[in-house]
Design an enzyme around this catalytic site. Sequence first.
Site, PDB file in Angstrom:
ATOM      1  N   ASP A  85       0.825  -1.204   0.000  1.00 43.74           N
ATOM      2  CA  ASP A  85       0.000   0.000   0.000  1.00 43.74           C
ATOM      3  C   ASP A  85       0.862   1.258   0.000  1.00 43.74           C
ATOM      4  OD1 ASP A  85      -1.918   1.934   0.421  1.00 43.74           O
ATOM      5  OD2 ASP A  85      -2.318   1.365   2.503  1.00 43.74           O
ATOM      6  N   ASP A 269      -1.800   5.708  -5.162  1.00 44.44           N
ATOM      7  CA  ASP A 269      -2.120   4.860  -4.019  1.00 44.44           C
ATOM      8  C   ASP A 269      -2.518   3.447  -4.459  1.00 44.44           C
ATOM      9  OD1 ASP A 269      -2.919   3.745  -1.652  1.00 44.44           O
ATOM     10  OD2 ASP A 269      -4.541   5.166  -1.259  1.00 44.44           O
TER      11      ASP A 269
END
Length: 382
Positions: A85, A269
């Site tokens: 992430d 992201d």
Amino acid sequence: MYCQYFLIFIVLTGIVLCEIVRVPLNRIHANGRTFEDVNSTIQRNKFKYGLQTPAPEDLTNYVNAQYYGSILIGNPPQNFTVQFDTGSSILWVPSKFCHDQACSGFNKYDSNKSTTYKKQGSFIAIQYEKGFVSGFLSSDDVMVAGLNITDQVFAEIVNIPQITSAKYDGILGLGLLGSHSVDGVLPVFENMFRQNLLDDSLFSVYLNRDQESQIGGEIIFGGTDKKYYTGPRTTLFLSKRDYWQFSLKSILVENVLVLCEEGCEAIADTGTSLITGPSKDVEAIHKAIGAIPNGDISLVNCDNISKMPKIGFQTVKRTLYLEPEDYILNITYNGQTLCISGFQPVDVPPPDGPLWVLGDNFLGKYYTIFDWAGTITFYDAI
Ligand SMILES: *[C@@H]1O[C@H](CO)[C@@H](O)[C@H](O)[C@H]1NC(C)=O
Ligand SMILES: *[C@@H]1O[C@H](CO)[C@@H](O)[C@H](O)[C@H]1NC(C)=O
Ligand SMILES: *[C@@H]1O[C@H](CO)[C@@H](O)[C@H](O)[C@H]1NC(C)=O
Ligand SMILES: *[C@@H]1O[C@H](CO)[C@@H](O)[C@H](O)[C@H]1NC(C)=O
Ligand SMILES: *[C@@H]1O[C@H](CO)[C@@H](O)[C@H](O)[C@H]1NC(C)=O
Ligand SMILES: CC(=O)N[C@H]1CO[C@H](CO)[C@@H](O)[C@@H]1O
């Protein structure tokens, strides 16, 4: 950022059903990989490169909404699957001390079984957009893509949300050391850099959007993989070092409208399935593509996809376009295909916001290089 699909709400002929969409797992390649698989990846990488980096980490793609890979923690190694992430900065995995129902079915870290475990102890709660997890800090060796990071501080989680459909055990934050780092804990990528494990101070991400493919995606630490990208190079300076954040000059909805005319901020992201933006802008996009809000998501008519506008993210260099086929996510369930808008309204409050979060549907189109030196680079993904 951990705001992926946990639940998807479907509307069927006026009856509102609230249902979890479970796409058959045999559509994707082997979910729970074993330690042997991880070991063989490591062996293969050593063979392939003869040195530690570039070190590729294979990713599994779950319905284009969750991408994850395997890591090892401790000695002897304990295996975990994690989502990589770029929108957060800490590593967490479920703890042996987690007795919640929600923890069953996940691999749990057992510090008693590791000779290199070091106690840290402090309590920690990690806030994500959709809830939080909590536990305490520990330290141990962590093996990612065959790179052995010693004394990595991470969180052992004892409380996790009840309803998740996460396909992975934990989350490995690939953010930089910054104000979002939890309790000053050095993120994994920062430690790779400090422990001289990288020949090049960067990692690159390829996310495959072809759900049928055996290759879900790949993160390469310390290098790039030319077979996954082409086209011109677009390198931007980070506008803020906290997230992988850069500035946009505007957002163009082909021949229809211009958003963020005064410029705006965006982050890359991998931990978000879709693109989120300020609600007034996303509502304008939804109007332009004929999307109808439905719970957390918005649906479009699948037959209209080819008529929808392309959407361009204008940077100081090149405008990065997404075609409707890139930004619409389709999920087939019980023989019925749902087409979901790839945009979600999320108003990130100041000081971080307003912010556009460019998630997996954007990153699937653009091969992205995250450089510790303070740049982000996009190529066209193959
Ligand atoms: C990993 O694989 C190599 C090569 O097949 C083997 O020699 C080694 O013992 C394996 N390591 C473990 C811990 O199983
Ligand atoms: C580890 O061992 C100690 C001492 O036997 C015990 O108190 C603790 O609960 C064990 N931890 C785990 C995770 O089982
Ligand atoms: C990682 O490095 C530490 C310290 O250098 C070493 O003790 C450990 O055996 C290594 N782990 C693996 C899996 O190679
Ligand atoms: C989508 O298709 C429907 C008919 O299938 C049509 O009524 C509607 O206007 C179309 N919407 C857009 C935005 O093109
Ligand atoms: C769904 O996506 C696949 C590619 O992943 C594409 O081939 C297919 O045409 C799409 N279906 C619809 C209805 O858009
Ligand atoms: C995800 C995964 O591969 N989990 C495996 C980790 O190792 C344990 C013990 O060998 C297996 O039971 C898990 O399935």
